[in-house]
Design an enzyme around this catalytic site. Structure first.
Site, short mmCIF file in Angstrom:
data_model
loop_
_atom_site.label_atom_id
_atom_site.label_comp_id
_atom_site.label_asym_id
_atom_site.label_seq_id
_atom_site.Cartn_x
_atom_site.Cartn_y
_atom_site.Cartn_z
CG HIS A 1 26.69 -15.56 15.27
ND1 HIS A 1 26.36 -14.23 15.21
CD2 HIS A 1 26.64 -15.90 16.58
CE1 HIS A 1 26.11 -13.79 16.44
NE2 HIS A 1 26.26 -14.77 17.27
CD GLU B 1 23.19 -15.94 15.99
OE1 GLU B 1 23.68 -16.92 16.58
OE2 GLU B 1 22.95 -14.84 16.57
O1 TA6 Z 1 24.13 -15.77 19.06
C1 TA6 Z 1 23.85 -14.85 20.09
C2 TA6 Z 1 25.05 -14.83 21.04
O2 TA6 Z 1 25.26 -16.10 21.61
C3 TA6 Z 1 24.80 -13.76 22.10
O3 TA6 Z 1 24.57 -14.33 23.36
C4 TA6 Z 1 26.09 -12.94 22.04
O4 TA6 Z 1 27.07 -13.51 22.89
C5 TA6 Z 1 26.45 -13.10 20.57
O5 TA6 Z 1 26.23 -14.48 20.32
C6 TA6 Z 1 27.81 -12.62 20.16
O6 TA6 Z 1 28.79 -13.42 20.71
P1 TA6 Z 1 30.32 -12.94 20.46
O7 TA6 Z 1 31.17 -13.99 21.12
O8 TA6 Z 1 30.53 -12.90 18.98
O9 TA6 Z 1 30.43 -11.58 21.07
#
Ligand code: TA6
Length: 299
Positions: free
Chosen positions: A167, A271
């Protein structure tokens, strides 16, 4: 080396002048890596790469000034390892447990070309309903940053069905001067518009509001073109069918306590993994390896 959220590490694994153990933020054990081209920082917590920077370049990765560095909490920025699920799961934290646990550093292998390979493993633990699996992660620091996440199904009979995603938060000069290129024609789930299914029509994605898109069945490279920092970041991937593009924009930034209200201007997540309809089904004893290679060139 035992996994430790304290400072109990084996400094025999250090490479003088190249790899050093330090107390990072929150007194969490951190590895500081230096090569002829670059430097990097990696926490044992989540085997989390928090910094990668080539000499004479701005950092490649974004790290929030407000991030927590605490046992059981995710670090905001860098490269969170999302495993064994992506997104929400009833009764469990977002994005799986791998990023919230201390990984073990198994070995450090300097390569003849000057690259440094660091090998981590997620200790066996509560698999939270998943069949037992082994997760191994290799970080290769050189003039690029290469990552390999290997998952092995240790069950005797059951399939392991899981999602994985690196991510990655990228540092940008100004989000309004950034283009994300390489996803034209790809279908995606738009999480900002009720998870509606769409097809990417633009040659370049420009970010002028909250963007949260899960692109499916896409295996190609993605470029982040940054006019302000005059650089192009290329995200190449192997054995990955999903690419997620995310910027929280203003409202979401204000809702996240571990993210500055204005930090959305300086970051974009691109990601790489296998999530949603691209999730992985792994037979007993089988292994799946996700590879990502991050590189930059000047524009
Ligand atoms: O990858 C995008 C996502 O799924 C968004 O929806 C947002 O939730 C982000 O990840 C960050 O997630 P986190 O749990 O690290 O705050």
């Amino acid at each position: 080396m035992p996994a430790a959220e304290n400072n109990d590490w084996d400094d025999r694994l250090e490479l003088p002048g190249q790899v050093r153990f330090m107390e990072g933020n929150g007194d969490l054990p951190m590895l500081s890596v230096t090569t002829e081209w670059s430097s990097a920082e990696i926490y044992l917590h989540g085997a989390h790469v928090t910094r990668f920077q080539k000499k004479n370049e701005p950092p490649m990765l974004f790290l929030s000034q407000m991030s927590q560095f605490a046992v059981g909490k995710p670090i905001r920025g860098g490269i969170p390892i999302i495993l064994p699920w992506f997104g929400a799961r009833e009764g469990f934290p977002m994005h799986g447990f791998a990023r919230n646990r201390a990984w073990e550093l198994k070995k450090i292998v300097p390569a003849p070309d000057g690259a440094i390979n660091l090998h981590f493993q997620l200790p066996e633990g509560d698999a939270q309903g998943f069949p037992p699996f082994t997760a191994e992660y290799t970080v290769t620091v050189s003039d690029t940053l290469a990552l390999q996440l290997s998952v092995t199904n240790n069950a005797a009979e059951k399939d392991l069905v899981f999602e994985s995603c690196l991510h990655t938060y990228f540092q940008v000069g100004d989000i309004s001067a950034v283009s994300v290129v390489g996803l034209k024609g790809t279908t995606y789930t738009d999480k900002v518009e009720n998870f509606s299914q769409k097809t990417e029509s633009g040659d370049a994605i420009r970010i002028m509001s909250e963007v949260d898109r899960v692109y499916q069945d896409t295996r190609g490279a993605v470029e982040i073109r940054d006019v302000r920092l005059r650089r192009k970041i290329t995200v190449e991937k192997e054995n990955s069918s999903s690419t997620v593009v995310w910027n929280p924009w203003i409202a979401k930034s204000q809702q996240m306590s571990d993210f500055g209200d204005e930090e959305y201007l300086k970051m974009v997540c691109v990601e790489s993994g296998n999530v949603g309809k691209n999730k992985v089904t792994l037979g007993p004893g089988r292994t799946s390896v996700l590879g990502v290679r991050l590189s930059t060139v000047s524009l």
